[in-house]
Motif scaffolding. Sequence first.
Motif, mmCIF file in Angstrom:
data_model
loop_
_atom_site.group_PDB
_atom_site.id
_atom_site.type_symbol
_atom_site.label_atom_id
_atom_site.label_comp_id
_atom_site.label_asym_id
_atom_site.label_seq_id
_atom_site.Cartn_x
_atom_site.Cartn_y
_atom_site.Cartn_z
ATOM 1 N N THR A 113 0.735 -1.100 0.001
ATOM 2 C CA THR A 113 -0.039 0.001 0.039
ATOM 3 C C THR A 113 0.852 1.204 -0.208
ATOM 4 O O THR A 113 0.485 2.341 0.257
ATOM 5 N N GLY A 114 2.307 1.257 0.002
ATOM 6 C CA GLY A 114 3.166 2.323 -0.116
ATOM 7 C C GLY A 114 3.299 2.914 1.188
ATOM 8 O O GLY A 114 3.444 3.801 1.629
ATOM 9 N N GLN A 115 2.856 1.855 2.348
ATOM 10 C CA GLN A 115 2.877 2.509 3.827
ATOM 11 C C GLN A 115 2.172 3.625 4.290
ATOM 12 O O GLN A 115 2.519 4.420 4.800
ATOM 13 N N LYS A 116 0.946 3.824 3.536
ATOM 14 C CA LYS A 116 0.037 4.832 3.541
ATOM 15 C C LYS A 116 -0.638 4.675 5.070
ATOM 16 O O LYS A 116 -1.071 5.730 5.566
ATOM 17 N N VAL A 117 -0.641 3.274 5.412
ATOM 18 C CA VAL A 117 -1.704 3.266 6.597
ATOM 19 C C VAL A 117 -0.908 2.607 7.737
ATOM 20 O O VAL A 117 -1.616 2.578 8.771
ATOM 21 N N CYS A 118 0.365 2.374 7.556
ATOM 22 C CA CYS A 118 1.009 1.652 8.843
ATOM 23 C C CYS A 118 2.573 1.723 8.432
ATOM 24 O O CYS A 118 2.978 2.062 7.459
ATOM 25 N N ARG A 119 3.276 1.107 9.478
ATOM 26 C CA ARG A 119 4.662 1.142 9.413
ATOM 27 C C ARG A 119 5.090 -0.468 9.223
ATOM 28 O O ARG A 119 4.420 -1.092 10.069
ATOM 29 N N PRO A 120 5.858 -0.949 8.535
ATOM 30 C CA PRO A 120 6.106 -2.241 8.420
ATOM 31 C C PRO A 120 6.441 -3.102 9.435
ATOM 32 O O PRO A 120 6.211 -4.104 10.014
ATOM 33 N N ASP A 121 7.224 -2.249 10.246
ATOM 34 C CA ASP A 121 7.978 -2.940 11.437
ATOM 35 C C ASP A 121 6.914 -3.042 12.233
ATOM 36 O O ASP A 121 6.807 -4.044 13.375
ATOM 37 N N ALA A 122 5.952 -2.063 12.598
ATOM 38 C CA ALA A 122 4.900 -2.043 13.686
ATOM 39 C C ALA A 122 3.895 -3.105 13.423
ATOM 40 O O ALA A 122 3.616 -4.003 14.275
ATOM 41 N N VAL A 123 3.643 -3.341 12.130
ATOM 42 C CA VAL A 123 2.320 -4.386 11.740
ATOM 43 C C VAL A 123 3.145 -5.742 11.860
ATOM 44 O O VAL A 123 2.425 -6.882 12.251
ATOM 45 N N PHE A 124 4.225 -5.795 11.529
ATOM 46 C CA PHE A 124 5.247 -7.378 11.784
ATOM 47 C C PHE A 124 4.998 -7.593 13.198
ATOM 48 O O PHE A 124 4.789 -8.541 13.715
ATOM 49 N N LEU A 125 5.537 -6.720 14.108
ATOM 50 C CA LEU A 125 5.471 -6.962 15.397
ATOM 51 C C LEU A 125 4.057 -7.407 16.050
ATOM 52 O O LEU A 125 3.663 -8.295 16.770
ATOM 53 N N SER A 126 2.983 -6.609 15.561
ATOM 54 C CA SER A 126 1.778 -6.670 16.020
ATOM 55 C C SER A 126 1.020 -8.196 15.554
ATOM 56 O O SER A 126 0.435 -8.906 16.336
ATOM 57 N N GLY A 127 1.564 -8.542 14.143
ATOM 58 C CA GLY A 127 0.978 -9.796 13.789
ATOM 59 C C GLY A 127 1.686 -10.874 14.764
ATOM 60 O O GLY A 127 1.137 -11.922 15.279
ATOM 61 N N LEU A 128 2.847 -10.710 14.973
ATOM 62 C CA LEU A 128 3.732 -11.730 15.769
ATOM 63 C C LEU A 128 3.174 -11.913 17.082
ATOM 64 O O LEU A 128 3.260 -12.988 17.537
ATOM 65 N N PHE A 129 2.802 -10.953 17.589
ATOM 66 C CA PHE A 129 2.408 -10.887 19.118
ATOM 67 C C PHE A 129 0.912 -11.084 19.279
ATOM 68 O O PHE A 129 0.452 -11.473 20.479
ATOM 69 N N SER A 130 0.083 -11.442 18.410
ATOM 70 C CA SER A 130 -1.335 -11.314 18.322
ATOM 71 C C SER A 130 -1.794 -12.519 18.723
ATOM 72 O O SER A 130 -2.834 -12.657 19.025
ATOM 73 N N LEU A 131 -1.088 -13.634 18.802
ATOM 74 C CA LEU A 131 -1.626 -14.736 19.341
ATOM 75 C C LEU A 131 -0.671 -15.364 20.537
ATOM 76 O O LEU A 131 -1.139 -16.523 21.169
ATOM 77 N N LEU A 132 -0.145 -14.336 21.273
ATOM 78 C CA LEU A 132 0.441 -14.705 22.549
ATOM 79 C C LEU A 132 -0.394 -15.103 23.619
ATOM 80 O O LEU A 132 -0.088 -15.982 24.217
ATOM 81 N N ASP A 133 -1.501 -14.421 23.572
ATOM 82 C CA ASP A 133 -2.442 -14.759 24.791
ATOM 83 C C ASP A 133 -3.013 -16.163 24.677
ATOM 84 O O ASP A 133 -2.917 -16.925 25.616
ATOM 85 N N ALA A 134 -3.259 -16.656 23.410
ATOM 86 C CA ALA A 134 -3.843 -18.058 23.129
ATOM 87 C C ALA A 134 -2.629 -19.168 23.405
ATOM 88 O O ALA A 134 -2.778 -20.292 23.685
ATOM 89 N N MET A 135 -1.337 -18.678 22.997
ATOM 90 C CA MET A 135 -0.283 -19.756 23.111
ATOM 91 C C MET A 135 0.185 -19.797 24.709
ATOM 92 O O MET A 135 0.415 -20.910 25.239
#
Length: 402
Positions: free
Chosen positions: A302-324
């Motif tokens: 998307t040309g980084q119009k709505v987000c930063r790549p490093d921020a969304v990578f970490l968000s996805g990585l941590f998004s299932l920590l509670d279930a794990m």
Amino acid sequence: MARQPVFEADETIWGYELLFRAGLENLAEVSDDSQATSSVIADGMTMAMEGVAESARFLINFPERMLLDGAGFALPPERCVVEVLENVAPSREVLHAVRKLKDAGYAIAVDDYFGQPELRPFLELADILKIDILALDGDPASIRQALDGVSGHGFRLLAEKVEDDATFRALADMGFSLFQGFFFSRPLVLSGRKLSVLETTRLQLLAELSGIDFEPRRLGQILESDPNLSYRLFRYINSAGFGLREKVTSLKRAIDMMGMVQARQWLSAVILADMNPTPKAGELAVMAVQRARFLEELCVETGQKVCRPDAVFLSGLFSLLDAMLGVRMGDILPGLPLDEEIVKGLNGQGEIHDLLSLAHSYERGHWADTSRRIGRLGLATSQVDRLYARSRNWAQKVVGGG
């Protein structure tokens, strides 16, 4: 294609249901729809089999036209289960087509059963009967009523749309042996549960890797202190995907070749995968790593119009920590030095949460919601399909499979 795991009663992986994009929009130019569908299934199977145990089975949805055209014969019978969709009428022609598949060694599953009399002719051919738990409101009496008259057929009962751990336990007591649904990705929170020393150490490492002030030399120190991590890095970078002429045996050279950003992402993914050794958590780790990469790729596209790549990578990585870990996300996040936008996203707010919701829809095969969210980003479906496939490929190589 997306995939959803199917678990045995002991929470080991039995296999996966493969969820193909409805309508096959990208193949509209093919004049023979059945041939196109067979091609998609065959290609999808090849991709799905990478990085998973050889014992894993794959459930494939079959509408009426595909059954009549014999599309199932494009698949390996020892790995695939032909799943007859609930809207397929058991006509003489369809029953004959299903019988041919069964005689050829294919296992047959009947989808979304909740007692419909019109589906009973399929039960004589079924190896697996999938019971739609949500259609029965999760009511034990309704579930038992739906099962009346189906005993003695010799098939396994698969409970689909299992939403929580309590339902999972109750269904196991009723005789179900296979389970599919969202219960595996929601935390079973144990009252008073504390993280183990290993889990705490891994979280601290993840927190350190995610910090903006992370020192590059620290990456080498972490790898040098753990021979297992070093071995896995060498195995990863010397894999066929890098196309190297000579093997890399130096940690410094490996990190230099990957680049600091990719090396940090790789190490974060591996640490996450090691945090909980159970099969259920392992599947969640693969999903989290794939989700992280998928969101990062979307952000770049998307040309980084709505987000930063490093921020969304970490968000996805941590998004299932509670279930794990079986711990509430609200109890995990205070110990991680994450940007406010990441914390908001993981708590269900902001643009990062919208991207997490897109990934969630894609993973579950909710194509209508997926298409709406893709449209808001100004992307084409074909672009997102390509990014999703690429992200899963990367996750399987990094983590080492499901």
